[in-house]
Design a protein around this motif. Structure first.
Motif, PDB file in Angstrom:
ATOM      1  N   SER A   1      -5.208   5.340  -3.385  1.00  0.00           N
ATOM      2  CA  SER A   1      -5.234   6.531  -2.831  1.00  0.00           C
ATOM      3  C   SER A   1      -6.419   7.422  -2.285  1.00  0.00           C
ATOM      4  O   SER A   1      -6.270   8.110  -1.531  1.00  0.00           O
ATOM      5  CB  SER A   1      -4.415   7.627  -3.834  1.00  0.00           C
ATOM      6  OG  SER A   1      -3.060   7.041  -4.185  1.00  0.00           O
ATOM      7  N   ALA A   2      -7.495   7.083  -2.990  1.00  0.00           N
ATOM      8  CA  ALA A   2      -8.769   7.364  -2.521  1.00  0.00           C
ATOM      9  C   ALA A   2      -9.023   7.074  -1.181  1.00  0.00           C
ATOM     10  O   ALA A   2      -9.850   7.743  -0.440  1.00  0.00           O
ATOM     11  CB  ALA A   2     -10.038   7.115  -3.730  1.00  0.00           C
ATOM     12  N   LEU A   3      -8.819   5.701  -1.092  1.00  0.00           N
ATOM     13  CA  LEU A   3      -9.194   4.943   0.289  1.00  0.00           C
ATOM     14  C   LEU A   3      -8.416   5.690   1.293  1.00  0.00           C
ATOM     15  O   LEU A   3      -8.831   5.741   2.428  1.00  0.00           O
ATOM     16  CB  LEU A   3      -9.197   3.603   0.115  1.00  0.00           C
ATOM     17  CG  LEU A   3     -10.048   2.847  -0.725  1.00  0.00           C
ATOM     18  CD1 LEU A   3      -9.522   1.135  -0.832  1.00  0.00           C
ATOM     19  CD2 LEU A   3     -11.371   2.730   0.261  1.00  0.00           C
ATOM     20  N   LEU A   4      -7.191   6.081   0.950  1.00  0.00           N
ATOM     21  CA  LEU A   4      -6.202   6.631   2.126  1.00  0.00           C
ATOM     22  C   LEU A   4      -6.546   8.021   2.457  1.00  0.00           C
ATOM     23  O   LEU A   4      -6.484   8.383   3.453  1.00  0.00           O
ATOM     24  CB  LEU A   4      -4.668   6.558   1.589  1.00  0.00           C
ATOM     25  CG  LEU A   4      -4.103   5.005   1.581  1.00  0.00           C
ATOM     26  CD1 LEU A   4      -2.909   4.948   0.318  1.00  0.00           C
ATOM     27  CD2 LEU A   4      -3.716   4.667   2.864  1.00  0.00           C
ATOM     28  N   THR A   5      -6.856   8.661   1.394  1.00  0.00           N
ATOM     29  CA  THR A   5      -7.469  10.061   1.619  1.00  0.00           C
ATOM     30  C   THR A   5      -8.469   9.956   2.364  1.00  0.00           C
ATOM     31  O   THR A   5      -8.829  11.238   3.361  1.00  0.00           O
ATOM     32  CB  THR A   5      -7.849  10.745   0.199  1.00  0.00           C
ATOM     33  OG1 THR A   5      -6.590  10.744  -0.563  1.00  0.00           O
ATOM     34  CG2 THR A   5      -8.233  12.077   0.410  1.00  0.00           C
ATOM     35  N   THR A   6      -9.745   9.228   2.380  1.00  0.00           N
ATOM     36  CA  THR A   6     -10.750   9.166   3.287  1.00  0.00           C
ATOM     37  C   THR A   6     -10.530   8.836   4.577  1.00  0.00           C
ATOM     38  O   THR A   6     -10.860   9.370   5.419  1.00  0.00           O
ATOM     39  CB  THR A   6     -11.899   7.875   2.460  1.00  0.00           C
ATOM     40  OG1 THR A   6     -12.362   8.490   1.095  1.00  0.00           O
ATOM     41  CG2 THR A   6     -13.060   7.797   3.589  1.00  0.00           C
ATOM     42  N   ALA A   7      -9.672   7.799   4.735  1.00  0.00           N
ATOM     43  CA  ALA A   7      -8.928   7.474   5.966  1.00  0.00           C
ATOM     44  C   ALA A   7      -8.256   8.694   6.653  1.00  0.00           C
ATOM     45  O   ALA A   7      -8.665   9.141   7.885  1.00  0.00           O
ATOM     46  CB  ALA A   7      -8.103   6.285   6.178  1.00  0.00           C
ATOM     47  N   GLY A   8      -7.593   9.314   6.003  1.00  0.00           N
ATOM     48  CA  GLY A   8      -6.785  10.694   6.240  1.00  0.00           C
ATOM     49  C   GLY A   8      -7.649  11.824   6.978  1.00  0.00           C
ATOM     50  O   GLY A   8      -7.666  12.437   7.869  1.00  0.00           O
TER      51      GLY A   8
ATOM     52  N   ILE B   1       1.057  -1.278   0.071  1.00  0.00           N
ATOM     53  CA  ILE B   1      -0.093  -0.227   0.019  1.00  0.00           C
ATOM     54  C   ILE B   1       0.800   1.284   0.098  1.00  0.00           C
ATOM     55  O   ILE B   1       1.725   1.439   0.846  1.00  0.00           O
ATOM     56  CB  ILE B   1      -0.813   0.158   1.250  1.00  0.00           C
ATOM     57  CG1 ILE B   1      -1.782  -1.180   1.340  1.00  0.00           C
ATOM     58  CG2 ILE B   1      -1.549   1.333   1.163  1.00  0.00           C
ATOM     59  CD1 ILE B   1      -2.774  -1.447  -0.010  1.00  0.00           C
ATOM     60  N   THR B   2       0.718   2.097  -1.094  1.00  0.00           N
ATOM     61  CA  THR B   2       1.518   3.511  -1.130  1.00  0.00           C
ATOM     62  C   THR B   2       0.504   4.249  -1.526  1.00  0.00           C
ATOM     63  O   THR B   2      -0.526   4.165  -2.089  1.00  0.00           O
ATOM     64  CB  THR B   2       2.519   3.196  -2.282  1.00  0.00           C
ATOM     65  OG1 THR B   2       2.032   2.939  -3.535  1.00  0.00           O
ATOM     66  CG2 THR B   2       3.544   2.342  -1.894  1.00  0.00           C
ATOM     67  N   PHE B   3       0.700   5.734  -1.152  1.00  0.00           N
ATOM     68  CA  PHE B   3       0.041   6.736  -1.368  1.00  0.00           C
ATOM     69  C   PHE B   3       0.498   7.445  -2.641  1.00  0.00           C
ATOM     70  O   PHE B   3       1.558   8.183  -2.605  1.00  0.00           O
ATOM     71  CB  PHE B   3      -0.188   7.860  -0.097  1.00  0.00           C
ATOM     72  CG  PHE B   3      -1.027   9.062  -0.396  1.00  0.00           C
ATOM     73  CD1 PHE B   3      -2.351   8.747  -0.641  1.00  0.00           C
ATOM     74  CD2 PHE B   3      -0.621  10.332  -0.631  1.00  0.00           C
ATOM     75  CE1 PHE B   3      -3.460   9.692  -0.962  1.00  0.00           C
ATOM     76  CE2 PHE B   3      -1.431  11.372  -0.608  1.00  0.00           C
ATOM     77  CZ  PHE B   3      -2.792  11.023  -1.029  1.00  0.00           C
ATOM     78  N   ASP B   4      -0.138   7.149  -3.707  1.00  0.00           N
ATOM     79  CA  ASP B   4       0.095   7.877  -4.938  1.00  0.00           C
ATOM     80  C   ASP B   4      -1.005   8.486  -5.932  1.00  0.00           C
ATOM     81  O   ASP B   4      -1.483   7.327  -6.878  1.00  0.00           O
ATOM     82  CB  ASP B   4       1.222   6.501  -5.780  1.00  0.00           C
ATOM     83  CG  ASP B   4       1.792   7.255  -6.947  1.00  0.00           C
ATOM     84  OD1 ASP B   4       1.231   8.325  -7.403  1.00  0.00           O
ATOM     85  OD2 ASP B   4       2.706   6.578  -7.520  1.00  0.00           O
TER      86      ASP B   4
ATOM     87  N   ASP C   1      -1.907  11.886   8.231  1.00  0.00           N
ATOM     88  CA  ASP C   1      -1.483  12.060   6.712  1.00  0.00           C
ATOM     89  C   ASP C   1      -1.766  10.689   6.310  1.00  0.00           C
ATOM     90  O   ASP C   1      -1.515   9.695   6.656  1.00  0.00           O
ATOM     91  CB  ASP C   1       0.253  12.255   7.090  1.00  0.00           C
ATOM     92  CG  ASP C   1       0.545  12.514   5.536  1.00  0.00           C
ATOM     93  OD1 ASP C   1       0.123  12.251   4.693  1.00  0.00           O
ATOM     94  OD2 ASP C   1       1.847  13.133   5.571  1.00  0.00           O
ATOM     95  N   PRO C   2      -2.273  10.827   4.799  1.00  0.00           N
ATOM     96  CA  PRO C   2      -2.569   9.457   4.205  1.00  0.00           C
ATOM     97  C   PRO C   2      -1.221   8.713   3.974  1.00  0.00           C
ATOM     98  O   PRO C   2      -1.088   7.379   3.961  1.00  0.00           O
ATOM     99  CB  PRO C   2      -3.362   9.986   2.710  1.00  0.00           C
ATOM    100  CG  PRO C   2      -3.733  11.250   3.190  1.00  0.00           C
ATOM    101  CD  PRO C   2      -3.012  11.844   4.228  1.00  0.00           C
ATOM    102  N   GLN C   3      -0.020   9.489   3.773  1.00  0.00           N
ATOM    103  CA  GLN C   3       1.057   8.636   3.622  1.00  0.00           C
ATOM    104  C   GLN C   3       1.461   8.035   4.768  1.00  0.00           C
ATOM    105  O   GLN C   3       2.008   6.781   4.782  1.00  0.00           O
ATOM    106  CB  GLN C   3       1.848   9.839   3.192  1.00  0.00           C
ATOM    107  CG  GLN C   3       3.510   9.344   2.921  1.00  0.00           C
ATOM    108  CD  GLN C   3       3.842   8.669   1.703  1.00  0.00           C
ATOM    109  OE1 GLN C   3       3.300   9.149   0.685  1.00  0.00           O
ATOM    110  NE2 GLN C   3       4.234   7.482   1.569  1.00  0.00           N
TER     111      GLN C   3
END
Length: 367
Positions: free
Chosen positions: A277-284, A266-269, A290-292
């Motif tokens: 990255s959309a899922l990471l942004t939502t979680a952030g 899993i990487t934020f790109d 930070d999603p990263q």
């Protein structure tokens, strides 16, 4: 010929850029004044009742409305039911959609004692402002509005008279209550600009000595664009939105079936891995992290672990909203009463403004 066209496009682009920079500066200056004297500001914002509100609405606008209300700004929210038919052929479910908007507003912290909530169709005097306002803009100015163009293209509908005059209708929304601040995203800036033009032209033509309308400032939102669960823009029509009123089970099911990709790490790109990255942004957004950082924490655990984290984070974040919403929904008569009272207050303001307009135009024959 090609060179002339390119020169025109460049000039138009430079003009838009200069207009945006001026609006950004005005927004920053207005925010400073608002922080010092919130009671001197009246805000108007709203939504079309085309369905349920989602996380994008919450972070994009509702959160800021609640903050302005709590600062002491005179806040007003219009449920733009007439604007539903700018690009739709039906008003099916509109009553249910309107009431559910009120539920979500209140569950999110909107206080009807401090914020006036009302509907377009219930305020005749506000809509009557369309007639004099239309005389203050040209057909060319309406056709140039980029928001109208994009909405027409995305809807696939022919350009109706209502869609063409959509920005003027929004000017009526803003000016009937003499709002002087309008929180928006960059895409809606042209609507506020044409509202400023209408206010200025009316005052110059009919009310030079005693101007009636303020020239409202756009408060440009710094909220990030929130992607849907599939990496595209979050939209009800795409089915990629997490609704504020959805159950925890519905949310879990939606996140579980959201697409990712074949890479386990899993990487934020956002550019190369938009769905992950959309899922990471939502979680952030819902955790304030930070999603990263979230991506590094999940690492090689894969998409399953990411979806589990997003599900737990979203459901934890929305739990208080859902609980409050469920309590409010047990007494829908009170919700209707709140809307009725908001409409009553808005009618009183609109009637007074229309009287001022008719007076300025020499059209008061009832005295």
């Amino acid at each position: 010929m090609a060179e002339e066209q390119e020169a025109r496009l460049t000039a138009a682009g430079n003009e838009m850029s200069a207009s945006f920079l001026a609006a950004r500066k005005r927004s920053e200056e207005t925010l400073k004044k608002l922080e010092e004297h919130p009671d001197k500001f009246t805000m108007l914002t709203g939504d079309r009742p085309t369905g349920r509100l989602h996380l994008g609405h919450f972070f994009g606008s509702i959160k800021e409305r609640v903050a302005m209300q709590n600062r002491g700004v005179n806040t007003n929210i219009i449920i733009a039911d007439y604007q539903v038919i700018t690009d739709r052929d039906t008003t099916e479910h509109i009553d249910d959609n309107v009431l559910n908007l009120v539920l979500d507003y209140m569950a999110a912290g909107i206080d009807p004692e401090k914020t006036m909530i009302f509907t377009h169709s219930a305020i005749p005097a506000e809509n009557q402002l369309m007639l004099p306002f239309l005389s203050l803009v040209t057909e060319a100015e309406l056709h140039r509005n980029p928001t109208v163009k994009s909405e027409m293209e995305s809807s696939g509908h022919a350009l109706t008279g209502l869609l063409l005059t959509y920005p003027v209708h929004q000017a009526c929304d803003i000016l009937f209550c003499k709002a002087n601040v309008v929180p928006i995203g960059k895409d809606n800036l042209p609507h506020v600009e044409i509202t400023r033009t209408i206010a200025r032209r009316f005052n110059e033509r009919y009310a030079k000595k005693h101007p009636i309308f303020p020239e409202p400032a756009a408060i440009l939102s710094d909220a990030p664009e929130i992607p849907g669960l599939d990496g595209r823009k979050m939209s009800k029509s795409y089915g990629n939105s997490i609704m504020l009123g959805a159950t925890a089970e519905e949310t879990a099911k939606l996140i579980k079936k959201s697409p990712t990709d074949s890479e386990r790490m899993i990487t934020f790109d956002p550019e190369h891995r938009p769905q992950v990255s959309a899922l990471l942004t939502t979680a952030g957004l819902v955790t304030g992290r930070d999603p990263q950082e979230i991506a590094e924490e999940i690492g090689n655990a894969g998409a399953g672990a990411l979806k589990q984290y997003v599900t737990e984070s979203v459901n934890e974040f929305l739990a208080p909203h859902r609980e409050r919403r469920a309590e409010l929904a047990q007494d829908m008569d009170t919700i209707r009463d709140i809307l009725h009272e908001g409409n009553r207050r808005a009618n009183a303001i609109a009637n007074e403004t229309l009287d001022e307009v008719r007076e300025a135009m020499g059209m008061r024959y009832d005295r």
